[in-house]
Design a protein around this motif. Structure first.
Motif, short mmCIF file in Angstrom:
data_model
loop_
_atom_site.label_atom_id
_atom_site.label_comp_id
_atom_site.label_asym_id
_atom_site.label_seq_id
_atom_site.Cartn_x
_atom_site.Cartn_y
_atom_site.Cartn_z
N HIS A 186 0.51 -1.55 0.25
CA HIS A 186 -0.10 -0.05 -0.02
C HIS A 186 0.74 0.85 0.39
O HIS A 186 1.88 1.43 0.66
CB HIS A 186 -1.00 -0.32 1.64
CG HIS A 186 -1.11 1.03 1.62
ND1 HIS A 186 -2.46 1.57 0.69
CD2 HIS A 186 -1.22 2.41 2.17
CE1 HIS A 186 -3.28 2.87 0.48
NE2 HIS A 186 -2.46 3.01 1.96
N TYR A 187 0.66 2.36 -0.71
CA TYR A 187 1.70 3.37 -1.01
C TYR A 187 0.55 4.54 -1.14
O TYR A 187 -0.66 4.56 -1.62
CB TYR A 187 2.04 3.48 -2.36
CG TYR A 187 2.66 5.04 -2.74
CD1 TYR A 187 4.36 5.54 -1.65
CD2 TYR A 187 1.98 5.87 -3.34
CE1 TYR A 187 4.26 6.30 -2.31
CE2 TYR A 187 2.96 7.19 -3.80
CZ TYR A 187 3.97 7.23 -2.64
OH TYR A 187 5.08 8.05 -2.87
N GLU A 188 0.61 5.48 0.53
CA GLU A 188 -0.23 6.81 0.44
C GLU A 188 0.63 7.94 0.25
O GLU A 188 1.94 7.72 0.83
CB GLU A 188 -0.95 7.16 1.09
CG GLU A 188 -2.14 7.50 1.14
CD GLU A 188 -2.90 7.40 2.31
OE1 GLU A 188 -4.13 8.14 2.81
OE2 GLU A 188 -2.77 6.69 3.10
N ASN A 190 0.46 11.51 1.71
CA ASN A 190 0.13 12.31 2.65
C ASN A 190 0.13 14.17 2.29
O ASN A 190 1.28 14.60 1.76
CB ASN A 190 0.87 12.57 3.79
CG ASN A 190 0.37 13.76 4.62
OD1 ASN A 190 -0.41 14.02 4.46
ND2 ASN A 190 0.63 12.19 6.22
N SER A 196 5.22 9.99 2.25
CA SER A 196 4.86 9.02 1.40
C SER A 196 4.68 7.90 2.35
O SER A 196 5.33 8.10 3.70
CB SER A 196 5.74 8.57 0.70
OG SER A 196 6.81 8.26 1.06
N THR A 201 -1.91 -3.67 2.66
CA THR A 201 -3.48 -3.67 2.56
C THR A 201 -3.49 -5.32 3.41
O THR A 201 -3.15 -6.21 1.67
CB THR A 201 -3.88 -2.93 2.13
OG1 THR A 201 -3.37 -1.95 1.82
CG2 THR A 201 -5.10 -2.57 1.69
#
Length: 206
Positions: A186-188, A190, A196, A201
């Motif tokens: 999972h990469y998100e 901010n 990052s 997940t």
């Protein structure tokens, strides 16, 4: 006046029937167009029953005879690998042990004062000086003894690995690893501080 009432009543009854028919048709159409995501299949396939003794049995069989646990798990393609690995370890152990005994016997005869060991001969001819000195015989014993011990440890390790592999395989065969259960990275990003976030997940679909 009465005919008008009858006409009005007939028209009203026709409208009600048409409205009821249209609603029934609309409901049937909506039922047919339901998305697959909300359609729940009422038929559930029974899962394979878990046998808690299966891993222990597989490990026990492999302990008795290497490869037997893999056969119990129906992983037949692993059996040649098991025998190839353990057979290689046994081969090196036997070969190193043979060489160790060879140099040890010659060394013991040298210490006893004999000059007739195999290293005093070359193609059947007795030599004045041995091809391998006494010091070299002692070094060769140490070398082959160390290799023999290493080969034995490697063989025992491969034998234990064969048991562990059968046990772990039997455990994994009973796990639910279908496509409804998945683990993905999972990469998100901010949006506040532009940093990052990385993680894993776990997705489970009902």
């Amino acid at each position: 006046m009465i005919p008008n009432k009858l006409l009005f009543t007939g028209i009203l009854a026709c409208l009600l029937c048409f409205s009821s028919f249209a609603q029934d048709k609309k409901k049937k159409k909506q039922k047919k167009e339901l998305p697959k995501e909300v359609v729940i299949d009422s038929v559930v396939k029974p899962s394979k029953p878990i046998n808690p003794l299966s891993p222990a049995k597989a490990a026990f069989y492999s302990a008795i005879l290497p490869g037997l646990g893999q056969a119990y798990n129906k992983k037949y393609w692993k059996i040649p690998i098991v025998y190839g690995a353990i057979g290689t370890g046994v081969y090196f152990y036997v070969n190193n042990n043979k060489e160790y005994n060879r140099f040890r016997d010659a060394y013991k005869r040298r210490l006893a004062g004999f000059t007739d060991d195999e290293f005093y001969f070359s193609q059947g001819v007795l030599l004045d000086e041995p091809r391998v000195s006494t010091e070299r015989l002692e070094d060769a014993q140490k070398f082959y003894r160390r290799n023999k011990e290493i080969s034995l440890l490697v063989t025992i390790g491969l034998y234990a690995l064969n048991i562990i592999d059968a046990n772990v395989d039997a455990h994994l065969l009973q796990y639910n690893v279908d496509e409804n259960l998945s683990l993905s990275p999972h990469y998100e990003l901010n949006q506040i501080d532009a940093t990052s976030n990385l993680g894993l997940t776990l997705n489970f679909k009902f």
